[in-house]
Motif scaffolding. Structure first.
Motif, PDB file in Angstrom:
ATOM      1  N   UNK A 164       0.822  -1.209   0.000  1.00 18.24           N
ATOM      2  CA  UNK A 164       0.000   0.000   0.000  1.00 18.24           C
ATOM      3  C   UNK A 164       0.858   1.262   0.000  1.00 18.24           C
ATOM      4  N   UNK A 165       1.912   1.276   0.800  1.00 20.85           N
ATOM      5  CA  UNK A 165       2.711   2.487   0.912  1.00 20.85           C
ATOM      6  C   UNK A 165       3.620   2.684  -0.296  1.00 20.85           C
ATOM      7  N   UNK A 166       4.107   1.612  -0.908  1.00 17.36           N
ATOM      8  CA  UNK A 166       4.876   1.778  -2.145  1.00 17.36           C
ATOM      9  C   UNK A 166       3.983   2.305  -3.267  1.00 17.36           C
ATOM     10  N   UNK A 167       2.759   1.873  -3.299  1.00 16.60           N
ATOM     11  CA  UNK A 167       1.836   2.406  -4.313  1.00 16.60           C
ATOM     12  C   UNK A 167       1.563   3.887  -4.059  1.00 16.60           C
ATOM     13  N   UNK A 168       1.334   4.251  -2.801  1.00 13.79           N
ATOM     14  CA  UNK A 168       1.124   5.665  -2.462  1.00 13.79           C
ATOM     15  C   UNK A 168       2.349   6.491  -2.833  1.00 13.79           C
ATOM     16  N   UNK A 169       3.521   5.970  -2.556  1.00 13.57           N
ATOM     17  CA  UNK A 169       4.750   6.696  -2.897  1.00 13.57           C
ATOM     18  C   UNK A 169       4.864   6.894  -4.400  1.00 13.57           C
ATOM     19  N   UNK A 170       4.544   5.849  -5.162  1.00  6.44           N
ATOM     20  CA  UNK A 170       4.678   5.928  -6.622  1.00  6.44           C
ATOM     21  C   UNK A 170       3.629   6.860  -7.238  1.00  6.44           C
ATOM     22  N   UNK A 171       2.381   6.690  -6.851  1.00 11.44           N
ATOM     23  CA  UNK A 171       1.301   7.416  -7.517  1.00 11.44           C
ATOM     24  C   UNK A 171       1.132   8.839  -6.999  1.00 11.44           C
ATOM     25  N   UNK A 172       1.380   9.056  -5.718  1.00 11.92           N
ATOM     26  CA  UNK A 172       1.129  10.373  -5.123  1.00 11.92           C
ATOM     27  C   UNK A 172       2.409  11.144  -4.853  1.00 11.92           C
ATOM     28  N   UNK A 173       3.317  10.581  -4.058  1.00  9.33           N
ATOM     29  CA  UNK A 173       4.508  11.325  -3.649  1.00  9.33           C
ATOM     30  C   UNK A 173       5.456  11.571  -4.813  1.00  9.33           C
ATOM     31  N   UNK A 174       5.552  10.619  -5.735  1.00 10.44           N
ATOM     32  CA  UNK A 174       6.389  10.812  -6.928  1.00 10.44           C
ATOM     33  C   UNK A 174       5.539  11.117  -8.150  1.00 10.44           C
ATOM     34  N   UNK A 175       4.228  11.242  -7.937  1.00 14.67           N
ATOM     35  CA  UNK A 175       3.305  11.480  -9.035  1.00 14.67           C
ATOM     36  C   UNK A 175       2.578  12.798  -8.883  1.00 14.67           C
ATOM     37  N   UNK A 176       1.274  12.729  -8.627  1.00 10.85           N
ATOM     38  CA  UNK A 176       0.451  13.939  -8.702  1.00 10.85           C
ATOM     39  C   UNK A 176       0.823  15.015  -7.699  1.00 10.85           C
ATOM     40  N   UNK A 177       1.418  14.642  -6.539  1.00  8.38           N
ATOM     41  CA  UNK A 177       1.776  15.641  -5.536  1.00  8.38           C
ATOM     42  C   UNK A 177       3.189  16.196  -5.727  1.00  8.38           C
ATOM     43  N   UNK A 178       3.879  15.704  -6.717  1.00  8.23           N
ATOM     44  CA  UNK A 178       5.260  16.148  -6.950  1.00  8.23           C
ATOM     45  C   UNK A 178       5.311  17.141  -8.098  1.00  8.23           C
ATOM     46  N   UNK A 179       6.119  18.206  -7.986  1.00  3.09           N
ATOM     47  CA  UNK A 179       6.329  19.099  -9.133  1.00  3.09           C
ATOM     48  C   UNK A 179       6.891  18.309 -10.311  1.00  3.09           C
ATOM     49  N   UNK A 218      -4.762   8.734 -18.748  1.00  4.98           N
ATOM     50  CA  UNK A 218      -4.059   9.931 -18.259  1.00  4.98           C
ATOM     51  C   UNK A 218      -2.912   9.515 -17.347  1.00  4.98           C
ATOM     52  N   UNK A 219      -1.743   9.308 -17.899  1.00  6.90           N
ATOM     53  CA  UNK A 219      -0.571   8.939 -17.109  1.00  6.90           C
ATOM     54  C   UNK A 219       0.293  10.173 -16.868  1.00  6.90           C
ATOM     55  N   UNK A 220       0.865  10.325 -15.667  1.00  7.77           N
ATOM     56  CA  UNK A 220       1.543  11.577 -15.300  1.00  7.77           C
ATOM     57  C   UNK A 220       2.661  11.983 -16.253  1.00  7.77           C
ATOM     58  N   UNK A 221       3.391  11.025 -16.792  1.00 11.00           N
ATOM     59  CA  UNK A 221       4.542  11.361 -17.630  1.00 11.00           C
ATOM     60  C   UNK A 221       4.176  11.526 -19.108  1.00 11.00           C
ATOM     61  N   UNK A 222       2.885  11.490 -19.419  1.00 13.99           N
ATOM     62  CA  UNK A 222       2.455  11.600 -20.812  1.00 13.99           C
ATOM     63  C   UNK A 222       1.634  12.864 -21.069  1.00 13.99           C
TER      64      UNK A 222
END
Length: 843
Positions: free
Chosen positions: A603-618, A756-760
């Protein structure tokens, strides 16, 4: 063919006032449904309803959502078919005793509601199942569709001779291709079901404490037969353990005859509690290697649906406002049951997965009370069918047990079941049963906990001035802050624990925290954690200076419940823009490799990938932060024992965070795999999807699909195709999302997940505007669950600030369908939170 009337393509959702009037007027004595399922394109349905009327001469209506209405007679006289509009047929001139016969042509569905038809791509066999929940029953038989007009049901079914036919009672083949099913007790329309097709079955018998048997069945598509054989022993074991537990705990034996569990394709929910014939999504029959945590999650769903045989099926809510009487209780009892009597303790999973789901819902614009939402119609009630109804309600029940005692809680439940068996009840009936059992103050408890929305925040502060014993101990103050504007005055029964810098517990204090702050005395500690036992429903804060301590404290492995509280506090603080996502990422990456619970790691690796390194990151920081997540996942992978569950969790997370096409292609070819990892179909597709989304070989999807012709493979391929960073691929996916499609609902959902993928963003940016302009039109060809889920999964959650204006304009449209409105409202809230974090911490 008889003359036919054609109904409107749209249907009117039942108003609560209409349901109340119809319930006062009618009592349904019996229902017989005759179905002909021998044709592939459509089916015929004839329903005979015997019912009484308290006011002869009055009028009402029956619900019928077929393609064509061929005939209708009421007490032998023809009913005017011209009155059939929007799924309703008016009935006038009712007598004290009535017989209604309705016949028509019905459409199979592809959206998981009504009578769903699935052709398995593996062997081209056809499988059917019925999902009647919330407005879907009339899509396959005529009925008075509301929870409090129960009826015994008989089904007379004509089907191909090689099919199995199951339903809400013992199923009997009366001749080749003809089946009869009779429910032993009255049923609400929303949990009437049918399962039909060449299903492969495995049977067993449960024998209760009195020596009475219950026949058990597990059923899947033939192509999943070998996987069912591998999983059946575990599922039967859990089923029997749950029966023992519920019989002992509730004091009433399971009343619905056989107990079948059918694992069916394209199922929207996790499962549905149809009495005697529970339907599950067939992904629970694992076709690839599964972890103990995944089997535990499945056990929880089995236990949840079995609890519903009492909560919901034996005693049913009167109206959808009391949906929590079903879901919250099943959620709570399932986690309790599994933890106490199976090999699968589930409270950690509840905290890190289920409570997180409910917490996000309770902090969104669409938050609502657990009970008494004032749903004016069935469709609006569906919008409140979420993590609040499940997880929040279950958490409140944990609090209630602390408030009234376990003995009073269970005694009241037994009284409630005995009093309202096979009938309907309301919240007041349940509160009355607990009061009769000895509880006091429940009206106030319900007013504060069940009829208010939002989450309190519980925070702890060290007292400014410590007394002379400060060397050995300290004084702390615990406060409750209610959500803004709620006025809720809740009391929390919690424990506050102190930990040294290395996670060793120094002391613990039990308190009841209400309006006034509570002062506690504990041994001197580095970190004070309110609700250390994860016993309440609140956001937890332990001071800004505490974040830096978390990695070392977590490395000492405090109790699992405390670790869950800490990780949830991190997620909440990020969403509230109280914690820099970069700091949160450092905490997660520094601590998660040492976390004992695989479900927490995943759960926390998914949160890190999708949120902390994704939508919540510049945008500029995302590559580096994803690299940190990937390094952490790889560390989990490499530290794990070969062939262990932890290794599999780490490998999955490594794939999902990888940007190395060379390594991914090597893995897909079977080269350089970590010792102990064997590629199975699901791992192959995980690698394939990641390659597609990174812009790898576009032909790889079809090559893998050639080797795997399963329905699951079709879903993976849809996600992979939508994820390709190619304008043509995105346009093809967009047509699937916004136009009528022959694809299954699962393939549509997967297409949305891959879009809608963050890097695209350079490829998908034009579709942000198109989403808000076009998504509303999908209500012309999708309904219910499928409509809401497709629009929610498609929402451009990682869009730029300009999308906020587009979203607000879309929400101002008065004609926006309720499921789409909620998807946009909740998506907009999540987008706004992410933008706030990015602007506050731009680097």
């Amino acid at each position: 063919m008889p003359s036919a009337a054609s109904g409107s393509p749209t249907h009117t959702s039942l108003l609560r006032t209409e349901a109340e009037r119809r319930a006062r007027l009618l009592t349904v004595r019996d229902t017989t449904v005759e179905l002909d399922l021998t044709e592939p394109a459509s089916f015929t349905s004839t329903t005979t309803i015997s019912f009484d009327c308290t006011e002869p001469g009055e009028s009402t209506f029956v619900d019928f959502k077929g393609v064509e209405l061929w005939s209708a007679t009421l007490n032998g006289r023809l009913v005017d078919l011209a009155g059939w509009r929007r799924g309703r047929l008016p009935l006038s001139g009712l007598e004290s005793q009535n017989t209604l016969v309705i016949s028509g042509l019905m459409a199979y569905s592809s959206d998981g509601e009504g009578l769903h038809r699935h052709v398995d791509p593996a062997d081209k066999q056809t499988y059917l199942y019925a999902m009647s929940f919330l407005d879907a029953g009339p899509r396959w038989f005529a009925c008075f569709d509301q929870p409090d007009l129960k009826s015994p049901y008989t089904f007379e079914v004509r089907a191909p001779e090689d099919w199995t036919v199951l339903g809400n009672g013992p199923s009997r083949r009366i001749s080749p291709g003809r089946w009869r099913i009779r429910s032993p007790h009255p049923l609400s329309t929303y949990f009437v079901t049918l399962v039909a097709g060449p299903y492969l079955s495995v049977h067993d018998t449960y024998v209760d404490g009195e020596g009475e048997p219950i026949r058990l069945g597990l059923h899947v598509r033939a192509s999943l037969g070998e996987h069912l054989e591998a999983e059946a022993a575990d599922m039967f074991a859990v089923t029997k353990e749950c029966f023992d537990y519920y019989h002992r705990t509730f004091g009433i034996r399971y009343p619905f005859g056989d107990y079948h569990q059918a694992f069916v394709p394209d199922f929207n929910a996790g499962a549905m509690e149809n009495p005697g014939c529970v339907t599950f999504r067939d992904t629970f029959v694992f076709r690839a290697r599964a972890t103990e945590a995944e089997r535990a999650s499945r056990a929880g769903v089995i236990a949840h649906e079995m609890a519903h045989q009492w909560f919901g099926d034996l005693v049913t809510m009167r109206w959808w406002d009391d949906l929590w009487l079903n879901e919250s209780f099943a959620e709570y009892m399932a986690h309790r049951c599994c933890t106490e009597v199976t090999r699968y303790p589930l409270w950690t999973e509840f905290g890190i997965v289920r409570k997180s789901w409910g917490s996000a819902a309770d902090q969104s614009p669409s938050t609502h009370p657990v009970a008494g939402n004032g749903s004016v119609d069935a469709e609006s009630a569906l919008q409140d069918f979420d993590g609040i109804s499940y997880a929040k309600g279950a958490a409140l029940l944990k609090q209630l047990v602390a408030f009234v005692s376990d003995e009073v809680f269970l005694s009241g439940l037994r009284h409630y079941f005995e009093t309202h068996a096979f009938a309907n009840a309301e919240l007041a009936d349940l509160l009355g049963a607990w009061t009769d059992a000895g509880a006091v103050g429940l009206d106030e408890w319900a007013a504060q906990w069940l009829r208010t929305s939002g989450m309190d925040t519980i925070l702890v502060e060290r007292a400014a001035e410590q007394g002379p014993a400060s060397a050995a101990g300290e004084v702390a103050v615990v406060r409750r802050v209610p959500p803004a504007g709620s006025g809720a005055d809740r009391t929390h029964a919690i424990e506050v624990a102190g930990f040294d810098p290395y996670g060793a517990e120094q002391g613990r204090a039990a308190i009841r925290l209400g309006t006034s702050p509570e002062t506690i005395h504990l041994p001197r500690s580095a970190l004070l954690v309110p609700d250390a036992g994860d016993d309440t429903w609140a956001k937890i804060r332990f001071g800004e200076d505490a974040w830096a301590l978390l990695p070392s404290v977590l490395s000492g492995r405090p109790p699992a419940a405390t670790r869950v509280v800490v990780y949830n506090a991190i997620r909440d603080a990020v969403r509230d823009a109280e914690l820099d996502p970069a700091t949160a990422l450092d905490v997660v990456c520094s601590s998660i490799a040492g976390e004992p619970a695989d479900v927490v790691v995943a759960a926390m690796l998914r949160f890190a990938r999708e949120s902390l390194a994704g939508r919540y990151a510049p945008a500029a920081a995302r590559a580096a932060r994803l690299a940190s997540v990937h390094a952490t996942a790889r560390a989990v992978l490499l530290a794990a024992g070969a062939g262990s569950d932890r290794q599999l969790v780490g490998f999955r997370a490594t794939i999902a965070s990888s940007e190395d096409l060379g390594e991914l292609n090597a893995w897909l070819a079977g080269a350089d795999l970590p010792p102990g990892i064997r590629l199975d179909p699901e791992l192959i597709w995980a690698v394939t999807e990641r390659i597609a989304m990174l812009g790898g070989d576009p032909d790889i999807i079809d090559r893998v699909l050639t080797a795997d012709r399963s329905a699951s493979a079709q879903v993976h391929a849809a996600r992979a195709r939508a994820g390709r960073p190619d304008p043509a691929a995105k346009e093809a996916a967009w047509q699937i999302l916004t136009r009528p499609s022959e694809l299954s609902a699962y393939e549509v959902y997967a297409t949305a997940e891959g879009f809608f993928l963050p890097w695209q963003q350079s490829v998908t940016e034009p579709y942000v505007r198109r989403y808000f302009a076009e998504i509303g039109e999908t209500a012309t060809f999708r309904t219910g669950w499928a409509l809401g889920r497709a629009s929610m999964l498609t929402f451009p959650i990682d869009a730029s600030a300009q999308a906020l204006g587009l979203a607000e304009t879309a929400l101002s449209r008065p004609d926006l369908a309720a499921p789409i409105r909620r998807s946009i409202a909740d998506g907009t809230d999540e987008l706004r939170r992410a933008l706030t974090a990015r602007s506050r911490w731009p680097a």
